[in-house]
Motif scaffolding. Structure first.
Motif, PDB file in Angstrom:
ATOM      1  N   PRO A  26      32.650  -1.687  72.584  1.00 27.86           N
ATOM      2  CA  PRO A  26      32.452  -0.854  73.781  1.00 27.86           C
ATOM      3  C   PRO A  26      31.195  -1.225  74.578  1.00 27.86           C
ATOM      4  O   PRO A  26      31.228  -1.241  75.807  1.00 27.86           O
ATOM      5  N   TRP A  27      30.096  -1.548  73.890  1.00 28.78           N
ATOM      6  CA  TRP A  27      28.873  -1.906  74.612  1.00 28.78           C
ATOM      7  C   TRP A  27      29.036  -3.247  75.316  1.00 28.78           C
ATOM      8  O   TRP A  27      28.708  -3.382  76.492  1.00 28.78           O
ATOM      9  N   ASP A  28      29.530  -4.251  74.590  1.00 27.27           N
ATOM     10  CA  ASP A  28      29.685  -5.586  75.177  1.00 27.27           C
ATOM     11  C   ASP A  28      30.666  -5.580  76.351  1.00 27.27           C
ATOM     12  O   ASP A  28      30.463  -6.295  77.327  1.00 27.27           O
ATOM     13  N   LYS A  29      31.713  -4.776  76.261  1.00 29.99           N
ATOM     14  CA  LYS A  29      32.702  -4.685  77.344  1.00 29.99           C
ATOM     15  C   LYS A  29      32.080  -4.225  78.655  1.00 29.99           C
ATOM     16  O   LYS A  29      32.503  -4.646  79.722  1.00 29.99           O
ATOM     17  N   THR A  32      27.296  -6.257  82.465  1.00 31.23           N
ATOM     18  CA  THR A  32      27.430  -7.076  83.673  1.00 31.23           C
ATOM     19  C   THR A  32      26.227  -8.011  83.738  1.00 31.23           C
ATOM     20  O   THR A  32      25.271  -7.860  82.959  1.00 31.23           O
ATOM     21  N   MET A  33      26.243  -8.920  84.669  1.00 30.23           N
ATOM     22  CA  MET A  33      25.076  -9.789  84.830  1.00 30.23           C
ATOM     23  C   MET A  33      23.843  -8.957  85.147  1.00 30.23           C
ATOM     24  O   MET A  33      22.751  -9.250  84.663  1.00 30.23           O
ATOM     25  N   GLN A  34      24.028  -7.915  85.922  1.00 32.85           N
ATOM     26  CA  GLN A  34      22.900  -7.069  86.290  1.00 32.85           C
ATOM     27  C   GLN A  34      22.352  -6.294  85.085  1.00 32.85           C
ATOM     28  O   GLN A  34      21.133  -6.150  84.951  1.00 32.85           O
ATOM     29  N   THR A  35      23.219  -5.802  84.207  1.00 34.88           N
ATOM     30  CA  THR A  35      22.728  -5.036  83.061  1.00 34.88           C
ATOM     31  C   THR A  35      22.090  -5.944  82.012  1.00 34.88           C
ATOM     32  O   THR A  35      21.234  -5.492  81.253  1.00 34.88           O
ATOM     33  N   ARG A  37      20.375  -8.745  82.794  1.00 26.33           N
ATOM     34  CA  ARG A  37      19.233  -9.453  83.389  1.00 26.33           C
ATOM     35  C   ARG A  37      17.910  -9.089  82.719  1.00 26.33           C
ATOM     36  O   ARG A  37      17.160  -9.974  82.288  1.00 26.33           O
ATOM     37  N   HIS A  38      17.580  -7.818  82.645  1.00 33.01           N
ATOM     38  CA  HIS A  38      16.274  -7.435  82.091  1.00 33.01           C
ATOM     39  C   HIS A  38      16.176  -7.779  80.604  1.00 33.01           C
ATOM     40  O   HIS A  38      15.107  -8.098  80.099  1.00 33.01           O
ATOM     41  N   LEU A  39      17.314  -7.753  79.914  1.00 34.86           N
ATOM     42  CA  LEU A  39      17.311  -8.126  78.502  1.00 34.86           C
ATOM     43  C   LEU A  39      17.050  -9.623  78.335  1.00 34.86           C
ATOM     44  O   LEU A  39      16.343 -10.048  77.415  1.00 34.86           O
ATOM     45  N   THR A  40      17.596 -10.409  79.239  1.00 31.46           N
ATOM     46  CA  THR A  40      17.379 -11.861  79.205  1.00 31.46           C
ATOM     47  C   THR A  40      15.911 -12.183  79.455  1.00 31.46           C
ATOM     48  O   THR A  40      15.328 -13.046  78.778  1.00 31.46           O
ATOM     49  N   ILE A  41      15.316 -11.481  80.403  1.00 31.32           N
ATOM     50  CA  ILE A  41      13.894 -11.695  80.697  1.00 31.32           C
ATOM     51  C   ILE A  41      13.057 -11.339  79.469  1.00 31.32           C
ATOM     52  O   ILE A  41      12.138 -12.078  79.087  1.00 31.32           O
ATOM     53  N   GLU A  42      13.387 -10.223  78.837  1.00 26.78           N
ATOM     54  CA  GLU A  42      12.673  -9.804  77.628  1.00 26.78           C
ATOM     55  C   GLU A  42      12.797 -10.853  76.527  1.00 26.78           C
ATOM     56  O   GLU A  42      11.802 -11.216  75.879  1.00 26.78           O
ATOM     57  N   GLU A  43      13.999 -11.389  76.330  1.00 20.74           N
ATOM     58  CA  GLU A  43      14.203 -12.422  75.307  1.00 20.74           C
ATOM     59  C   GLU A  43      13.397 -13.675  75.627  1.00 20.74           C
ATOM     60  O   GLU A  43      12.867 -14.334  74.727  1.00 20.74           O
ATOM     61  N   THR A  44      13.281 -14.003  76.905  1.00 30.01           N
ATOM     62  CA  THR A  44      12.520 -15.175  77.306  1.00 30.01           C
ATOM     63  C   THR A  44      11.049 -15.005  76.963  1.00 30.01           C
ATOM     64  O   THR A  44      10.396 -15.937  76.448  1.00 30.01           O
ATOM     65  N   ILE A  76      31.269 -13.665  81.388  1.00 32.27           N
ATOM     66  CA  ILE A  76      31.468 -12.782  82.541  1.00 32.27           C
ATOM     67  C   ILE A  76      31.944 -13.598  83.737  1.00 32.27           C
ATOM     68  O   ILE A  76      32.879 -13.198  84.450  1.00 32.27           O
ATOM     69  N   GLY A  77      31.339 -14.760  83.961  1.00 31.83           N
ATOM     70  CA  GLY A  77      31.770 -15.633  85.057  1.00 31.83           C
ATOM     71  C   GLY A  77      33.209 -16.084  84.914  1.00 31.83           C
ATOM     72  O   GLY A  77      33.934 -16.214  85.904  1.00 31.83           O
ATOM     73  N   SER A  78      33.652 -16.297  83.671  1.00 28.72           N
ATOM     74  CA  SER A  78      35.042 -16.722  83.459  1.00 28.72           C
ATOM     75  C   SER A  78      36.017 -15.572  83.737  1.00 28.72           C
ATOM     76  O   SER A  78      37.131 -15.799  84.193  1.00 28.72           O
ATOM     77  N   GLU A  79      35.575 -14.351  83.475  1.00 27.33           N
ATOM     78  CA  GLU A  79      36.436 -13.185  83.713  1.00 27.33           C
ATOM     79  C   GLU A  79      36.686 -12.942  85.200  1.00 27.33           C
ATOM     80  O   GLU A  79      37.705 -12.372  85.579  1.00 27.33           O
ATOM     81  N   THR A  80      35.752 -13.405  86.034  1.00 22.94           N
ATOM     82  CA  THR A  80      35.919 -13.278  87.486  1.00 22.94           C
ATOM     83  C   THR A  80      36.428 -14.584  88.106  1.00 22.94           C
ATOM     84  O   THR A  80      36.510 -14.698  89.330  1.00 22.94           O
ATOM     85  N   ASN A  81      36.752 -15.548  87.246  1.00 16.90           N
ATOM     86  CA  ASN A  81      37.241 -16.865  87.675  1.00 16.90           C
ATOM     87  C   ASN A  81      36.251 -17.603  88.570  1.00 16.90           C
ATOM     88  O   ASN A  81      36.650 -18.380  89.431  1.00 16.90           O
TER      89      ASN A  81
END
Length: 144
Positions: A26-29, A32-35, A37-44, A76-81
């Protein structure tokens, strides 16, 4: 170290797990790229800290976290083709080839300084008005 075959198998495993999580969790579903984003920055930043600490086990873990984010965005990009992980990978391969004419072309260089100068010239030829063009807007000014 793992063989190329084992490395590819591990990457395939990650892609399979991402597919399963995107369908079943449910969480992974909902991501979005926007949700993400901040997690990616934190991981970096966490990777940066691990590098500063020279903690190789932590670096390995943080690289895995970032790799997951890359695979997640591509999913996510593949899901939007729009693109998938092959498009992402092929794009960086082409960029690397184009930015290294001293390896993949007939350009001769004598040292690292000439490589850097060629890189700056290539960036400008790509239509950038400055070698800093393309630096993220959100990057702190001190880092720029």
């Amino acid at each position: 170290m793992n063989s190329r075959k084992d490395q590819l198998k591990a990457f395939d495993r990650l892609l399979t797990i991402m597919d399963e999580l995107r369908k079943q969790c449910p969480w992974d579903k909902k991501q979005t790229m926007q949700t993400l984003r901040h997690l990616t920055i934190e991981e970096t930043y966490e990777l940066g800290d691990a590098i500063l600490d020279n903690d190789l086990q932590e670096i390995k873990g943080e690289l895995g976290d970032l790799l997951l984010h890359i695979v997640f965005y591509a999913k996510i990009g593949s899901e939007t083709n729009d693109f998938d992980i092959a498009d992402v990978t092929n794009a960086i391969c082409e960029k690397l080839i184009n930015r290294h004419p001293h390896i993949y072309g007939d350009v001769k260089v004598k040292d690292e300084e000439e490589v850097k100068q060629n890189w700056e010239n290539l960036k400008l030829r790509e239509g950038k008005t400055s070698v800093l063009q393309g630096v993220p807007k959100s990057l702190p000014a001190l880092v720029k």
